[in-house]
Motif scaffolding. Structure first.
Motif, short mmCIF file in Angstrom:
data_model
loop_
_atom_site.label_atom_id
_atom_site.label_comp_id
_atom_site.label_asym_id
_atom_site.label_seq_id
_atom_site.Cartn_x
_atom_site.Cartn_y
_atom_site.Cartn_z
N UNK A 57 0.69 -1.66 -0.12
CA UNK A 57 -0.23 0.34 0.01
C UNK A 57 0.45 1.37 -0.08
N UNK A 58 0.45 2.21 -0.79
CA UNK A 58 1.30 3.70 -0.83
C UNK A 58 1.44 4.48 0.20
N UNK A 59 2.19 5.24 0.57
CA UNK A 59 1.69 5.80 2.12
C UNK A 59 1.56 7.24 1.53
N UNK A 60 -0.15 7.35 2.34
CA UNK A 60 -0.08 9.15 1.73
C UNK A 60 0.93 10.29 2.31
N UNK A 61 0.69 11.15 1.15
CA UNK A 61 1.69 12.37 1.11
C UNK A 61 0.86 13.34 1.28
N UNK A 62 1.23 14.22 3.37
CA UNK A 62 0.38 15.77 2.41
C UNK A 62 1.46 16.48 2.20
N UNK A 63 0.76 17.65 1.43
CA UNK A 63 1.69 18.58 1.12
C UNK A 63 1.67 19.77 1.77
N UNK A 64 2.69 20.49 2.09
CA UNK A 64 2.30 21.92 3.27
C UNK A 64 2.64 22.31 3.27
N UNK A 65 2.47 23.50 2.47
CA UNK A 65 2.72 25.11 2.41
C UNK A 65 4.28 25.40 3.24
N UNK A 66 5.49 25.73 2.49
CA UNK A 66 6.42 26.27 3.15
C UNK A 66 6.34 27.39 3.41
N UNK A 67 6.12 27.87 4.67
CA UNK A 67 5.76 29.11 5.84
C UNK A 67 7.07 30.24 5.52
N UNK A 68 8.06 30.29 5.35
CA UNK A 68 9.11 30.77 4.55
C UNK A 68 9.55 31.11 3.49
N UNK A 69 10.16 32.02 2.51
CA UNK A 69 10.48 32.31 0.99
C UNK A 69 11.90 31.75 0.65
N UNK A 70 12.37 31.00 0.39
CA UNK A 70 13.03 29.56 -0.26
C UNK A 70 13.15 30.75 -1.57
N UNK A 71 14.76 30.87 -0.86
CA UNK A 71 15.73 31.92 -1.69
C UNK A 71 16.28 30.58 -2.45
N UNK A 72 16.84 30.48 -3.78
CA UNK A 72 17.04 30.23 -4.45
C UNK A 72 18.13 30.40 -5.32
N UNK A 73 19.12 30.88 -5.02
CA UNK A 73 19.68 32.53 -5.38
C UNK A 73 21.30 31.60 -4.96
N UNK A 74 21.09 31.00 -3.28
CA UNK A 74 22.84 30.86 -3.12
C UNK A 74 22.78 29.39 -2.32
N UNK A 75 24.47 29.56 -2.00
CA UNK A 75 23.24 27.97 -1.36
C UNK A 75 23.72 28.00 0.24
N UNK A 76 23.33 27.21 0.66
CA UNK A 76 22.89 27.07 2.22
C UNK A 76 22.85 26.22 2.83
N UNK A 77 22.63 25.99 4.02
CA UNK A 77 21.62 24.62 4.93
C UNK A 77 21.02 25.56 6.03
N UNK A 78 19.52 25.04 6.16
CA UNK A 78 19.46 26.24 7.17
C UNK A 78 18.14 24.72 7.97
N UNK A 79 17.29 25.58 9.19
CA UNK A 79 16.14 24.84 9.48
C UNK A 79 15.35 25.27 9.76
N UNK A 80 13.99 24.45 8.85
CA UNK A 80 12.87 24.31 8.01
C UNK A 80 11.47 23.72 8.55
N UNK A 81 11.35 24.99 9.71
CA UNK A 81 9.88 24.57 10.35
C UNK A 81 8.38 24.75 9.59
#
Ligand code: FES
Length: 114
Positions: A1-25
């Motif tokens: 059985x396939x696990x159900x996936x729920x899509x959650x809106x990312x509450x912060x703006x994702x910067x797609x212009x530079x490299x980083x590693x950070x927390x996402x709540x």
């Protein structure tokens, strides 16, 4: 059985212009958001080796490095280096109408009580 996936809106703006590693709540979870050379990944934030916070790690090439004992994980697959025998969980990310969404599998708890 396939696990159900729920899509959650990312509450912060994702910067797609530079490299980083950070927390996402999102959805009550602390995840690790990585942007490295054009690759955007969301992974679990807890190192499977001894529980370090991977959001304090960094990337070398396509590997996320744990800050404690330097285990290395592929940022595309979550697989640890061969000699480690471990992996980190990957969460799918999608973009719709300019907004990012993270896919989180429903836990058994959600299925019973959700
Ligand atoms: S806690 Fe991450 S490598 Fe040991």
């Amino acid at each position: 059985m396939e696990d159900e996936i729920t899509w959650h809106k990312v509450p912060v703006k994702i910067d797609d212009t530079r490299n980083y590693v950070k927390a996402l709540h999102v959805a009550g979870k602390k995840l690790c958001l990585i942007r490295q050379d054009g690759v955007l990944s969301v992974t679990s934030s807890r190192c499977p080796h001894a529980g370090a916070d991977l959001t304090k790690g960094w990337c070398e090439g396509e590997k996320l490095i744990c800050p404690f004992h330097r285990h290395r994980f592929d940022i595309r697959t979550g697989k640890g280096n061969e000699n480690q025998g471990n992996y980190i969980r990957m969460y799918p990310l999608k973009k719709e109408d300019g907004e990012y969404y993270v896919g989180i599998k429903k836990s058994l708890w959600d299925k019973i009580f959700g």
